[in-house]
Design a protein around this motif. Structure first.
Motif, PDB file in Angstrom:
ATOM      1  N   ASP A 105      33.052  29.120 144.695  1.00 39.01           N
ATOM      2  CA  ASP A 105      33.699  28.630 145.908  1.00 39.01           C
ATOM      3  C   ASP A 105      32.643  27.953 146.771  1.00 39.01           C
ATOM      4  OD1 ASP A 105      32.506  30.843 147.704  1.00 39.01           O
ATOM      5  OD2 ASP A 105      33.598  31.982 146.172  1.00 39.01           O
ATOM      6  N   GLU A 106      33.100  27.257 147.798  1.00 44.51           N
ATOM      7  CA  GLU A 106      32.192  26.468 148.628  1.00 44.51           C
ATOM      8  C   GLU A 106      31.217  27.337 149.413  1.00 44.51           C
ATOM      9  OE1 GLU A 106      35.698  24.035 147.606  1.00 44.51           O
ATOM     10  OE2 GLU A 106      35.427  26.066 148.372  1.00 44.51           O
ATOM     11  N   SER A 126      35.825  25.897 136.432  1.00 49.29           N
ATOM     12  CA  SER A 126      35.661  25.046 137.626  1.00 49.29           C
ATOM     13  C   SER A 126      35.366  23.598 137.257  1.00 49.29           C
ATOM     14  CB  SER A 126      34.515  25.592 138.489  1.00 49.29           C
ATOM     15  OG  SER A 126      34.719  26.931 138.841  1.00 49.29           O
ATOM     16  N   ASP A 129      37.267  21.265 139.310  1.00 52.75           N
ATOM     17  CA  ASP A 129      37.515  21.753 140.675  1.00 52.75           C
ATOM     18  C   ASP A 129      36.776  20.811 141.622  1.00 52.75           C
ATOM     19  OD1 ASP A 129      37.502  23.101 143.115  1.00 52.75           O
ATOM     20  OD2 ASP A 129      37.400  25.074 142.182  1.00 52.75           O
ATOM     21  N   TRP A 130      37.427  19.706 141.952  1.00 54.37           N
ATOM     22  CA  TRP A 130      36.744  18.626 142.662  1.00 54.37           C
ATOM     23  C   TRP A 130      36.198  19.021 144.022  1.00 54.37           C
ATOM     24  CZ3 TRP A 130      35.018  15.033 139.719  1.00 54.37           C
ATOM     25  CH2 TRP A 130      35.699  14.722 138.543  1.00 54.37           C
ATOM     26  N   PRO A 131      36.892  19.834 144.822  1.00 59.51           N
ATOM     27  CA  PRO A 131      36.270  20.274 146.075  1.00 59.51           C
ATOM     28  C   PRO A 131      34.950  21.022 145.838  1.00 59.51           C
ATOM     29  CG  PRO A 131      38.625  20.704 146.126  1.00 59.51           C
ATOM     30  CD  PRO A 131      38.298  20.289 144.728  1.00 59.51           C
ATOM     31  N   LEU A 132      34.945  21.877 144.788  1.00 58.23           N
ATOM     32  CA  LEU A 132      33.718  22.604 144.461  1.00 58.23           C
ATOM     33  C   LEU A 132      32.643  21.661 143.928  1.00 58.23           C
ATOM     34  CD1 LEU A 132      32.351  25.385 144.246  1.00 58.23           C
ATOM     35  CD2 LEU A 132      33.240  25.531 141.908  1.00 58.23           C
ATOM     36  N   GLU A 134      32.232  18.466 144.610  1.00 57.18           N
ATOM     37  CA  GLU A 134      31.687  17.696 145.736  1.00 57.18           C
ATOM     38  C   GLU A 134      30.635  18.521 146.478  1.00 57.18           C
ATOM     39  OE1 GLU A 134      31.941  14.677 146.638  1.00 57.18           O
ATOM     40  OE2 GLU A 134      33.836  13.852 145.917  1.00 57.18           O
ATOM     41  N   LYS A 135      30.933  19.780 146.692  1.00 58.39           N
ATOM     42  CA  LYS A 135      29.997  20.660 147.386  1.00 58.39           C
ATOM     43  C   LYS A 135      28.740  20.873 146.541  1.00 58.39           C
ATOM     44  CE  LYS A 135      29.180  23.580 150.843  1.00 58.39           C
ATOM     45  NZ  LYS A 135      29.164  23.192 152.267  1.00 58.39           N
TER      46      LYS A 135
END
Length: 514
Positions: A105-106, A126, A129-132, A134-135
């Motif tokens: 997770d972020e 993951s 898991d694009w939000p992850l 990106e982070k």
């Protein structure tokens, strides 16, 4: 991404995952056990890997007590406060291990950065898991990405994502079956990734039976730069799963990997040849002998050689001969005598020939004359290859039937000496450059597009100060149908070097010529 490959080369990842069982002291004992194993394999860079989850946000509030769900139960029961992970991470540093961590997770990505891990790992679950992602890409750490269950389009997208951001990253072939059966290991995917994504480091993340040593051997042989293995430290209190290795199993696994690396040897270049190998092979190579007597100063022709074993020390072997090698006796030699380096003078013109080919490649490229991909090329060197730039030409035979077509190339400053043909009539069509030609004593300068007819028996010579390419159209060409005015010109067997020429060589300035 090839500039980043050294970061990942020979990297071993000991995946601790949740095998600390929520017990910091047990986690430290595990770390110490694997640090001791790492010391036995200095050829590898060994890292212990953690997994970070921010449980309050990672698990939905309404499911926090649902211990009937496998993963919620496992992650909740093995959860540790941040300071506990910091303590284990710092202990790994003290033990001399590199460290890696998989954030799910972020919030956990921020902790990976804060705790100064060497590598950030993206788990297969993951993968997109694009939000992850990106982070993770913003974390500034080398990223290792497992590909279990990923479709090809997704892999291409993720590769493009990290390449675009110039993030050092590696792809791990991985099968997400726990444990992975032999028939589903799909080890050829390592080859596929290396071919599909050249320049990107490829590794192998394993979930097969811990006693399986074949898979890691195959992975090394296929060029996997990173090897990852789930590890554990079983005790009476803490049991381990079917795909985690004990210290003893891990040591055997690393031994198999190390042995495979030794057996595979060097990559990306030709291996070295040992003195023993050379010696063992030398006795099997045929020695070079003369058939007939040879006088000192006489050039030894190929027709006057035979090959047999055993050879003697200092003797030329059949392997030493080539069309580029000229051999002259520097002492009298009786029939059957061995041809030695000490009783001959040898000259190898191979490097000179290849340089000529490169020059011809430049000329033909400038001329833009369309050529076949594969051509029969002959270099005419009337007074020897060392004088080719003064006297000679290059001839590409396109067809020789009742009619004949050739491409003739002259380098700048080259001339072709005066000669006649008794059987062949020919016409020259200048395709590039300027050609100076003399027909029965009459000189003429010809430019691109000009045609020159040379009838049978007409003495002719030609040269070019600029370099020229012309087409010769004629009746059938016969090998011994050129009669030179200068009797000192070598016979056809000695004044010709034949080879195959490829138009591909023209694309890179002759760099492909070996």
């Amino acid at each position: 991404m090839s500039n980043f490959n050294d970061i990942f080369e020979n990297l071993i990842i000991f995946e601790m995952a949740n095998n600390h069982f929520g017990d910091v002291e047990h986690g430290k004992k595990l770390i110490r056990a694997y640090a001791e194993i790492a010391k036995k394999f200095p050829q590898f860079k060994c890292a212990i890997k953690f997994q970070y989850r921010d449980i309050p946000t990672f698990i939905h509030p309404e499911y926090k007590e649902r211990f009937d769900l496998k993963y919620i139960k496992r992650f909740s029961e093995t959860a540790l406060p941040e300071e506990a992970f910091v303590a284990m991470k710092e202990y790994a540093d003290e033990c001399g291990l590199l460290t890696a961590c998989t954030p799910f997770d972020e919030v956990s990505v921020d902790r990976v950065v804060k705790h100064k891990f060497d590598f950030l790992k993206i788990a297969s679950c993951s993968f997109t898991d694009w939000p992850l992602l990106e982070k993770a890409a913003a974390a500034g750490l080398p990223v290792i990405i497992s590909t279990a269950g990923a479709e090809l389009d997704d892999i291409c997208n993720v590769v493009s994502f990290f390449e675009h951001r110039q993030i050092p990253f590696a792809l791990m072939h991985c099968v997400g079956e726990y444990p992975t059966a032999d028939e589903t290991l799909e080890m050829n995917q390592i080859d596929y990734f290396k071919s599909a994504y050249p320049g990107i480091t490829v590794g192998f993340s394993t979930h097969e039976d811990p006693d399986n040593l074949t898979a890691v051997t195959i992975a090394v042989a296929k060029g996997a730069a990173i090897l990852e293995r789930h590890v554990a430290l079983p005790t009476e209190e803490y049991k381990i799963n079917a795909y985690s290795s004990t210290p003893d199993q891990t040591e055997k696994w690393l031994s198999a990997a190390a042995k495979a690396k030794v057996m595979c040897g060097v990559s990306g270049c030709r291996r070295g040849i040992s003195d023993k190998e050379k010696s063992d092979l030398q006795g099997l190579k045929r020695g070079v002998f003369v058939k007939n007597a040879v006088k000192k100063g006489e050039k030894i022709s190929a027709d006057n050689l035979f090959f047999a074993i055993p050879g003697t020390d200092g003797q030329l072997r059949a392997n030493d001969l080539s069309k580029y090698l000229s051999i002259t006796a520097n002492e009298d030699m009786a029939p059957g005598a061995p041809v030695k380096w000490s009783n001959t003078i040898t000259t190898n013109c191979r490097s000179a020939v290849l340089e000529i080919i490169r020059e011809l490649g430049d000329l033909l490229t400038k001329s833009a004359v369309p050529l076949m991909n594969r051509m029969n090329l002959e270099l005419s060197h009337h007074y020897g290859i060392d004088k080719f730039h003064e006297c000679g030409c290059a001839i590409i035979t396109c067809v020789n039937r009742e009619y004949c077509k050739k491409i003739i190339a002259l380098l700048p400053g080259q001339y072709n000496p005066c000669h006649t043909h008794k059987q062949k009539e020919e016409t020259f069509h200048v395709l590039y450059g300027t050609l100076d030609i003399e027909l029965d004593g009459v000189k003429k300068t010809c430019n691109t597009g000009d045609l020159i007819v040379v009838e049978r028996g007409v003495a002719h010579s030609f040269s070019s100060s600029t370099g020229a390419v012309m087409e010769e159209i004629s009746t059938t060409h016969y090998k011994n149908d050129s009669f030179y005015a200068d009797e000192n010109i070598q016979p056809v067997e000695q004044r010709k070097t034949y080879m195959t020429f490829y138009s591909e060589w023209l694309k890179d300035g002759g760099k492909a010529i070996k």
